[in-house]
Design a protein around this motif. Structure first.
Motif, PDB file in Angstrom:
ATOM      1  N   ARG A 332       0.644  -1.160   0.021  1.00 14.30           N
ATOM      2  CA  ARG A 332      -0.001   0.104  -0.045  1.00 14.30           C
ATOM      3  C   ARG A 332       0.885   1.204   0.092  1.00 14.30           C
ATOM      4  N   SER A 333       0.269   2.405  -0.400  1.00 15.29           N
ATOM      5  CA  SER A 333       0.979   3.536  -0.293  1.00 15.29           C
ATOM      6  C   SER A 333      -0.051   4.706   0.133  1.00 15.29           C
ATOM      7  N   ALA A 334       0.564   5.803   0.552  1.00 15.48           N
ATOM      8  CA  ALA A 334      -0.058   6.954   0.878  1.00 15.48           C
ATOM      9  C   ALA A 334       0.839   8.200   0.535  1.00 15.48           C
ATOM     10  N   ALA A 335       0.319   9.434   0.196  1.00 12.94           N
ATOM     11  CA  ALA A 335       1.083  10.555  -0.014  1.00 12.94           C
ATOM     12  C   ALA A 335       0.176  11.657   0.076  1.00 12.94           C
ATOM     13  N   VAL A 336       0.735  12.813   0.223  1.00  9.47           N
ATOM     14  CA  VAL A 336       0.208  14.113   0.849  1.00  9.47           C
ATOM     15  C   VAL A 336       1.342  15.270   0.193  1.00  9.47           C
ATOM     16  N   GLU A 337       0.617  16.329   0.040  1.00 10.87           N
ATOM     17  CA  GLU A 337       1.658  17.513  -0.467  1.00 10.87           C
ATOM     18  C   GLU A 337       1.491  18.507   0.782  1.00 10.87           C
ATOM     19  N   LEU A 338       2.643  18.783   1.535  1.00  8.84           N
ATOM     20  CA  LEU A 338       2.647  19.716   2.456  1.00  8.84           C
ATOM     21  C   LEU A 338       3.128  21.056   2.117  1.00  8.84           C
ATOM     22  N   ARG A 339       2.359  22.177   2.409  1.00 14.82           N
ATOM     23  CA  ARG A 339       3.009  23.497   2.170  1.00 14.82           C
ATOM     24  C   ARG A 339       3.397  24.343   3.419  1.00 14.82           C
ATOM     25  N   LEU A 340       4.690  24.517   3.277  1.00 19.42           N
ATOM     26  CA  LEU A 340       5.453  25.202   4.303  1.00 19.42           C
ATOM     27  C   LEU A 340       6.134  26.549   3.937  1.00 19.42           C
ATOM     28  N   ALA A 341       6.214  27.598   4.848  1.00 12.83           N
ATOM     29  CA  ALA A 341       6.527  28.699   4.652  1.00 12.83           C
ATOM     30  C   ALA A 341       8.104  28.719   4.421  1.00 12.83           C
ATOM     31  N   ASN A 342       8.564  29.754   3.531  1.00 15.07           N
ATOM     32  CA  ASN A 342      10.025  29.802   3.237  1.00 15.07           C
ATOM     33  C   ASN A 342      10.459  30.945   4.014  1.00 15.07           C
ATOM     34  N   ARG A 343      11.738  30.997   4.805  1.00 20.00           N
ATOM     35  CA  ARG A 343      12.306  32.067   5.527  1.00 20.00           C
ATOM     36  C   ARG A 343      12.717  33.114   4.202  1.00 20.00           C
ATOM     37  N   LYS A 344      12.871  34.077   4.581  1.00 22.72           N
ATOM     38  CA  LYS A 344      13.328  35.306   3.512  1.00 22.72           C
ATOM     39  C   LYS A 344      14.089  36.298   4.344  1.00 22.72           C
ATOM     40  N   PRO A 345      15.033  36.684   3.677  1.00 20.82           N
ATOM     41  CA  PRO A 345      16.052  37.771   4.066  1.00 20.82           C
ATOM     42  C   PRO A 345      15.195  38.789   4.299  1.00 20.82           C
ATOM     43  N   THR A 346      15.821  39.783   5.217  1.00 19.50           N
ATOM     44  CA  THR A 346      15.431  41.102   5.533  1.00 19.50           C
ATOM     45  C   THR A 346      15.976  42.028   4.304  1.00 19.50           C
ATOM     46  N   ALA A 347      15.440  43.386   4.295  1.00 24.00           N
ATOM     47  CA  ALA A 347      15.733  44.182   3.188  1.00 24.00           C
ATOM     48  C   ALA A 347      17.413  44.625   3.396  1.00 24.00           C
ATOM     49  N   ALA A 348      17.742  44.661   4.652  1.00 22.91           N
ATOM     50  CA  ALA A 348      19.209  44.870   4.958  1.00 22.91           C
ATOM     51  C   ALA A 348      20.177  43.888   4.518  1.00 22.91           C
ATOM     52  N   GLN A 349      19.716  42.746   4.766  1.00 21.05           N
ATOM     53  CA  GLN A 349      20.323  41.380   4.243  1.00 21.05           C
ATOM     54  C   GLN A 349      20.305  41.405   2.890  1.00 21.05           C
ATOM     55  N   VAL A 350      19.421  41.880   2.291  1.00 16.75           N
ATOM     56  CA  VAL A 350      19.620  41.644   0.705  1.00 16.75           C
ATOM     57  C   VAL A 350      20.477  42.841  -0.020  1.00 16.75           C
ATOM     58  N   GLU A 351      20.559  43.956   0.734  1.00 17.87           N
ATOM     59  CA  GLU A 351      21.245  44.998   0.471  1.00 17.87           C
ATOM     60  C   GLU A 351      22.659  44.595   0.584  1.00 17.87           C
ATOM     61  N   ARG A 352      23.203  44.119   1.645  1.00 16.90           N
ATOM     62  CA  ARG A 352      24.541  43.785   2.036  1.00 16.90           C
ATOM     63  C   ARG A 352      24.869  42.561   0.898  1.00 16.90           C
ATOM     64  N   ALA A 353      23.948  41.835   0.679  1.00 14.62           N
ATOM     65  CA  ALA A 353      24.476  40.529  -0.386  1.00 14.62           C
ATOM     66  C   ALA A 353      24.556  40.926  -1.656  1.00 14.62           C
ATOM     67  N   ARG A 354      23.969  41.957  -2.062  1.00 15.04           N
ATOM     68  CA  ARG A 354      24.046  42.682  -3.346  1.00 15.04           C
ATOM     69  C   ARG A 354      25.552  43.542  -3.452  1.00 15.04           C
ATOM     70  N   ALA A 355      25.726  44.132  -2.107  1.00 12.55           N
ATOM     71  CA  ALA A 355      27.168  44.785  -2.210  1.00 12.55           C
ATOM     72  C   ALA A 355      28.266  43.659  -2.408  1.00 12.55           C
ATOM     73  N   ILE A 356      28.182  42.715  -1.616  1.00 14.70           N
ATOM     74  CA  ILE A 356      29.100  41.644  -1.814  1.00 14.70           C
ATOM     75  C   ILE A 356      29.098  40.886  -3.118  1.00 14.70           C
ATOM     76  N   VAL A 357      28.055  40.419  -3.763  1.00 15.13           N
ATOM     77  CA  VAL A 357      28.062  39.850  -5.133  1.00 15.13           C
ATOM     78  C   VAL A 357      28.402  40.912  -6.174  1.00 15.13           C
ATOM     79  N   HIS A 358      27.947  42.054  -6.037  1.00 18.66           N
ATOM     80  CA  HIS A 358      28.332  43.302  -6.930  1.00 18.66           C
ATOM     81  C   HIS A 358      27.954  42.782  -8.137  1.00 18.66           C
TER      82      HIS A 358
END
Length: 478
Positions: A332-358
């Motif tokens: 036998r088998s059983a399956a389900v799709e579970l929806r989970l939230a994604n963690r997101k970076p803050t605006a400050a973290q995104v800005e710092r990352a952009r400066a590093i990646v450039h």
């Protein structure tokens, strides 16, 4: 009014009983059958491997990479296991492969288990860190998975099955180490708040105890032909990988050597059709083969791989002695799709990352800080939620839970303890890959497996919800 009913004669009654008996036999499950096969999935030399931070082009094939398949058939339902010698594979790829398998064989996607061994010496199918997928290899591979299942179906034969377990504790260690109280530890990103660290450079003065338990159990399904010859062996062990391969080598790591050793131990090297051993990875997201309390001793390439593979193979071979095999086992088998939230970076973290990646492409980036700056930008563009496929197979009294990510040992042990169906074992990196999925308490400790990126992006409460969903599936199969 005269009744039209006439009691049956003695002969008619006998014939009726014989007809009912024949019908009952027809309704019984057909003889249990199984088939196994492999398909070669070795990529071309030059295909990049994604086991490290940056791309590592392959320069040599040390041992062939395989997709190993086992199909079980109870006369009504079919279950198919396919284990790939690969590091990690995303859900979109596996969903497409399942659709192709269904079109070619009729086996529903919910009855197909696709998972990776997690060898770090295989072709890149899914992008991770600074290595993106090799699109040529990614496009070629699904057809080989279909072939593995079709070949296993061609080999279906009357069979009997048993399951068992042993223990190999000497090769599993929690790779996350607690930092001693009062000690400030600087992590790979320059952070100072982590209370846990990886055991990559241990032993070190700041090392305390391991941050979580290990699961030393090795679980297995043993399948024999009706005449007693070994047909297939499906094994599960919660060890991340071993490593210590040659530079640029494509290799199945200890998983492939284990399968060869089992074939030797069972004396099945010359069978036709061939005996097939499969090794799946369990809940090993925080487990490796390094005892942080001891300084590591240099070894020749593949030496430690052979030691681990031989020890696990010998324990499985020992545990197979005296198994009770069955010829009628419901599937036998059983399956389900579970929806989970994604963690997101803050605006400050995104800005710092952009400066590093450039604006630089991955080929111009290197190291943890630049890699995870790029990962921050990639995670920022993820949807707010992710859909994870959860799947459970029931084979007689046995349950097999399939987790779509790198799960810590403590989560696998918890599901084993709470499952209403026992015994149970866990397959990790199955039917998709959603990165490391640490339990909430481990998120609080920090360290590599919690760094925000494609390798770790789900909500910190994800394992609580995953476990609850698995328990519901197991109740349905009870």
């Amino acid at each position: 009014m005269k009744s039209l009913f006439r009691p049956p004669s003695r002969l008619s009654a006998v014939l009726l009983l014989l007809a009912l008996a024949a019908s009952a036999c027809a309704l019984r499950a057909a003889p249990f059958r199984a088939g196994a096969a492999t398909a070669n999935i070795t990529p071309a030399i030059g295909t990049v491997m994604n086991g490290g931070i940056g791309p590592n082009p392959s320069t040599h094939v040390h041992d062939e990479l395989l997709a190993r398949c086992l199909v079980l058939d109870d006369g009504t339902n079919r279950l198919a296991f396919v284990v790939l010698d690969n590091c990690l594979v995303d859900r979109a790829f596996f969903d497409d492969a399942k659709r192709r398998i269904q079109a070619a064989t009729g086996i529903a996607p919910t009855n197909v288990s696709l998972s990776t061994t997690h060898t770090h010496s295989a072709g890149a199918v899914t992008g991770v860190h600074l290595t993106e997928a090799d699109e040529t290899y990614r496009a070629w591979l699904p057809g080989r998975l279909v072939d593995a299942v079709k070949r296993a179906l061609n080999n279906l034969a009357p069979a009997e099955i048993a399951w068992g377990r042993g223990a190999v504790p000497q090769h599993v260690f929690c790779r996350r180490i607690l930092v001693k109280p009062g000690v400030t530890y600087t992590n790979q990103l320059g952070g100072l708040a982590d209370r846990a660290k990886m055991n990559w450079s241990s032993p070190q003065p700041e090392d305390d105890a391991m941050s979580g338990p290990v699961d030393p159990e090795v679980s297995f399904l043993s399948v024999r032909h009706a005449d007693g010859r070994p047909l297939a062996l499906f094994v599960n062990y919660s060890l991340h990988y071993v490593g210590g391969t040659g530079p640029g080598h494509l290799s199945a790591d200890y998983y492939g050597v284990f399968c060869e050793r089992m074939t030797e131990l069972l004396g099945a090297e010359t069978q036709d059709p061939p005996f097939v051993a499969l090794m799946s990875n369990g809940t090993s997201g925080d487990i490796n083969n390094v005892d942080f309390r001891k300084a590591s001793e240099p070894k020749q390439p593949y030496a430690q791989i052979r030691i681990v593979a031989d020890d696990v193979a010998r324990e499985v071979h020992r545990a197979m002695d005296g198994l009770a095999y069955r010829r009628e086992v419901p599937l036998r088998s059983a399956a389900v799709e579970l929806r989970l939230a994604n963690r997101k970076p803050t605006a400050a973290q995104v800005e710092r990352a952009r400066a590093i990646v450039h604006g630089r492409p991955p080929a111009q980036l290197g190291g943890f800080i630049e890699n995870f700056a790029r990962e921050t930008l990639l995670v920022a563009d993820l949807p707010d939620e992710d859909a994870l496929p959860l799947q459970v197979f029931r084979i007689g009294d046995l349950a097999i839970a399939q987790w779509p990510g790198e799960i810590f040992a403590v989560s696998g042990l918890e599901l084993k303890a709470r499952s209403p169906v026992r015994p149970l074992f866990n397959i990790g990196m199955a039917n998709g890959w959603s990165g490391y999925i640490p339990p909430p308490g481990q998120h609080a400790l920090g360290a590599y497996e919690t760094f925000l990126g494609r390798t770790s992006h789900l909500e910190t409460n994800a394992t609580v919800k995953l476990t609850a969903a698995f328990l519901e599936l197991l109740k349905d199969l009870r």
